[in-house]
Scaffold this active site. Structure first.
Site, PDB file in Angstrom:
ATOM      1  N   GLU A 185      -5.242 -10.226  25.448  1.00 18.68           N
ATOM      2  CA  GLU A 185      -5.446  -8.791  25.228  1.00 18.68           C
ATOM      3  C   GLU A 185      -6.916  -8.398  25.330  1.00 18.68           C
ATOM      4  O   GLU A 185      -7.488  -7.809  24.413  1.00 18.68           O
ATOM      5  CB  GLU A 185      -4.897  -8.379  23.856  1.00 18.68           C
ATOM      6  CG  GLU A 185      -3.411  -8.576  23.710  1.00 18.68           C
ATOM      7  CD  GLU A 185      -2.886  -8.066  22.377  1.00 18.68           C
ATOM      8  OE1 GLU A 185      -3.615  -7.342  21.681  1.00 18.68           O
ATOM      9  OE2 GLU A 185      -1.744  -8.381  22.031  1.00 18.68           O
ATOM     10  N   GLU A 389       4.015 -11.070  25.624  1.00 20.81           N
ATOM     11  CA  GLU A 389       4.492 -10.602  24.327  1.00 20.81           C
ATOM     12  C   GLU A 389       5.336  -9.359  24.518  1.00 20.81           C
ATOM     13  O   GLU A 389       4.984  -8.467  25.289  1.00 20.81           O
ATOM     14  CB  GLU A 389       3.338 -10.253  23.369  1.00 20.81           C
ATOM     15  CG  GLU A 389       2.500 -11.421  22.905  1.00 20.81           C
ATOM     16  CD  GLU A 389       1.409 -10.992  21.932  1.00 20.81           C
ATOM     17  OE1 GLU A 389       1.585  -9.949  21.262  1.00 20.81           O
ATOM     18  OE2 GLU A 389       0.387 -11.677  21.861  1.00 20.81           O
TER      19      GLU A 389
END
Length: 499
Positions: A185, A389
C-alpha cells in the site's frame, strides 16, 4: 492494513447478495491463485523474542490505548497450527510479510539467525502442504532504529538499507518464494504516515503529531518508496531472477472512484482523484513519471525523477498488487486558502462517501471493483494483477455466523471473474485476513478473519467462521455461488464448531 479511517465518511448503503451469474472455482483460469493474507506485526507477536527489535509500529502502537502487536495471534509460535488450518481450507497461497527487525535487528548489518530460521521454517511448512508463499517485504513496519538515525523514509538513505534487506530475503528464501511484493500500500502508507499521522511513524503538521510536514513529506516518501522498489526490483532481476524464476511487484490501495453526481465538476474531480490516488504510483511504474495534473497542482513540492531514475522505475513491476475494499463517491471541493497544503487539499476532494463508517453491516459495491480492474486494463496497459487484500470488517465478537462477509466475498469474487472474462489480466485473489488479527488502525475491536481468534484465551483458540466454511467449499469446487444456501452452511457450522 485497512485504512478506512483515512477519509471523512458518510452513509451510502449498497446491498448485494450476488453479482455474477452462477460460478465456481472452475470458471477461473487454471493457474489462478486463491489464498488468504496476514502481515508480520499483525500476526506474529513475540515482539521481544529471539533477537527481534522494535519497528515503528511497536513504538506507535504503544502510544495509545488501541492495543498492540506484542502478542497478536502468536503466529510466531502457532504457525504450524495456522498452516494446518490453511491446508484444511484448501488455500493455494498464503501472503505474509517479513519483519525487517526480526531478520536484521539493527536495520542493516548482521542477520539474526533465529529470525532467519523462523521464516525458513514457515516457508518450508507452507510448501510441505502445497501452499504457495507470497512474501511482502515492507508492510508498514520498518525499523525504529532507522527512524531514529536518519528519519526513515523521508531520507534517501533508506533506499540502500531497504535494498540490502531485500537482498538477504531474495538470497535466503528465493528458491522457495516465487511471488514478492516490495512495498505494501505504497500510496496509503505515504499519506497515512506522513500527511495525516494516523499510522506509524505518525508524521503530520497538526498538533496531534510531534514531527512532520504534511505538505511535503508524503510526496518525498512516495518518491523514495518508488525508488526503493525499483532498486530492489533491479537487484532481483540482475542477481536472482534467472535462477529463481520469480516475479516482483509493488502494491497500492485501490479505491473504486465514481462521481457523486453527473455534473462536469464531479467528473473532473473524479479524474483528478484517480491521478492523485492511483496515478501517483502507477504512472511512474508504467510510464516513468508522475501525472501531469499532479505535477501542475503540487508544483515544486513534488520530487522530480532524474532521467536514470525514470528509466529504473518504469517497468520495474512484473505485476501490480491491489488492495481493495470499497468504492467511494467523489465531489469537487472549493479551495480553502487558509489551509496548509496537504495531500487531500491538493487532490481537491470535498466529500467521499464510503459505505458505512463502522463497516459492521453488509456493504457491497462490487461494480466499483470491476470498474477499477477495467480502468487498469484501459489506462495502464492491462498489467498482471494480484488482488492482495479484499474482505469485510466486522465487530470482533463471539459469533461465527458472519453471513454478511460471505455475501461480500461472493459479490467481489463474482465481479473479479466478470473483469477477467472481459480481458483483465488478474492472476490471484487473497482474502484479508486468514484469521482475526491486530488491525493497524482499529486494534482488536474489529476484524476481517475467516477464523475467529479468542484473544481472551491464553491459548488464542482459533475457530472457523461461516466464511471459512464457505471459502473451503468454494476452493474444493462444491459451492455454486448463486445457488448455495447460506443457511445450510450456518447449520453445518453450528453442528461442527463452538467457541
Amino acid at each position: 492494513m485497512q485504512s478506512f479511517t483515512l477519509f471523512s465518511i458518510s452513509l451510502v448503503i449498497v446491498l448485494a447478495t450476488s453479482y455474477s451469474d452462477a460460478f465456481t472455482i472452475n470458471d477461473f483460469p487454471e493457474d489462478f491463485l486463491f489464498g488468504a493474507a496476514t502481515s508480520a506485526y499483525q500476526w506474529e507477536g513475540a515482539a521481544e523474542e529471539d533477537g527481534r527489535t522494535p519497528s515503528v509500529w511497536d513504538t506507535f502502537s504503544h502510544s495509545d490505548d488501541k492495543g498492540n502487536g506484542d502478542i497478536a495471534c502468536d503466529g510466531y509460535h502457532k504457525y504450524k497450527e495456522d498452516v494446518k488450518l490453511m491446508a484444511e481450507m484448501g488455500l493455494e497461497a498464503f501472503r505474509f510479510s517479513i519483519s525487517w527487525t526480526r531478520l536484521i535487528p539493527n536495520g542493516r548489518g548482521l542477520v539474526n539467525p533465529k529470525g532467519l530460521n523462523f521464516y525458513k521454517d514457515l516457508i518450508k511448512e507452507l510448501r510441505s502442504h502445497g501452499i504457495e508463499p507470497h512474501v511482502t517485504l515492507h508492510h508498514f513496519d520498518f525499523p525504529q532504529a532507522l527512524e531514529d538515525e536518519y528519519g526513515g523514509w523521508i531520507n534517501r538513505k533508506i533506499i540502500e538499507d531497504f535494498t540490502a534487506f531485500a537482498d538477504v530475503c531474495f538470497r535466503e528464501f528465493g528458491d522457495d518464494v516465487k511471488l514478492w511484493t516490495t512495498i505494501d500500500e505504497a500510496n496509503i502508507f505515504a499519506i497515512g504516515a506522513y500527511s495525516q499521522g494516523i499510522v506509524a511513524p505518525g508524521h503530520c503538521s497538526t498538533p496531534e503529531c510531534s514531527t512532520g510536514n504534511s505538505s511535503t513529506e508524503p510526496y518525498i516518501v512516495g518518491h523514495n518508496l518508488l525508488l526503493a522498489h525499483a532498486s530492489a526490483s533491479k537487484l532481483y532481476r540482475l542477481k536472482y531472477k534467472n535462477k529463481q524464476r520469480g516475479s516482483i511487484g509493488l502494491s497500492l490501495y485501490a479505491l473504486g472512484l465514481s462521481p457523486y453526481t453527473n455534473s462536469k465538476e464531479d467528473e473532473i474531480a473524479t479524474e483528478r482523484a484517480k491521478d492523485f490516488f492511483h496515478g501517483w504510483m502507477l504512472k511512474p511504474l508504467v510510464f516513468g513519471d508522475y501525472p501531469e495534473e499532479m505535477k501542475r497542482i503540487v508544483g515544486l513540492r513534488l520530487p522530480v525523477f532524474s532521467e536514470e531514475e525514470s528509466e529504473e522505475v518504469k517497468g520495474s513491476s512484473d505485476y501490480v498488487g491491489i488492495i481493495h475494499y470499497a468504492t467511494v463517491y467523489v465531489t469537487n471541493s472549493r479551495p480553502t486558502p487558509s489551509l496548509l497544503p496537504s495531500f487531500y487539499t491538493d487532490m481537491g476532494i470535498d466529500t467521499i462517501y464510503i459505505g458505512n463508517s463502522s463497516f459492521d453491516t453488509s456493504v457491497s459495491t462490487p461494480w466499483g471493483f470491476e470498474n477499477f480492474l477495467e480502468y487498469m486494463k484501459q489506462s495502464y496497459n492491462n498489467p498482471p494483477i494480484y488482488v492482495l487484500e479484499n474482505g469485510l470488517r466486522m465487530k470482533h465478537k463471539s459469533t461465527l455466523q458472519d453471513s454478511e462477509r460471505v455475501e461480500y466475498i461472493e459479490a467481489y469474487i463474482g465481479a473479479m471473474l466478470n473483469a477477467i472474462k472481459n480481458g483483465s489480466d488478474t492472476r490471484g485473489y487473497f482474502l484479508w485476513s486468514m484469521i482475526d488479527l491486530f488491525e493497524l488502525v482499529g486494534g482488536y475491536e474489529k476484524s476481517f478473519g475467516l477464523y475467529f481468534v479468542n484473544f481472551s484465551d491464553p491459548g488464542l483458540k482459533r475457530s472457523p467462521k461461516l466464511s471459512a466454511s464457505w471459502y473451503t467449499g468454494f476452493l474444493n469446487g462444491t459451492i455454486d455461488v448463486v445457488t448455495q444456501e447460506i443457511t445450510q452452511l450456518q447449520r453445518n457450522l453450528s453442528a461442527s464448531s463452538s467457541l
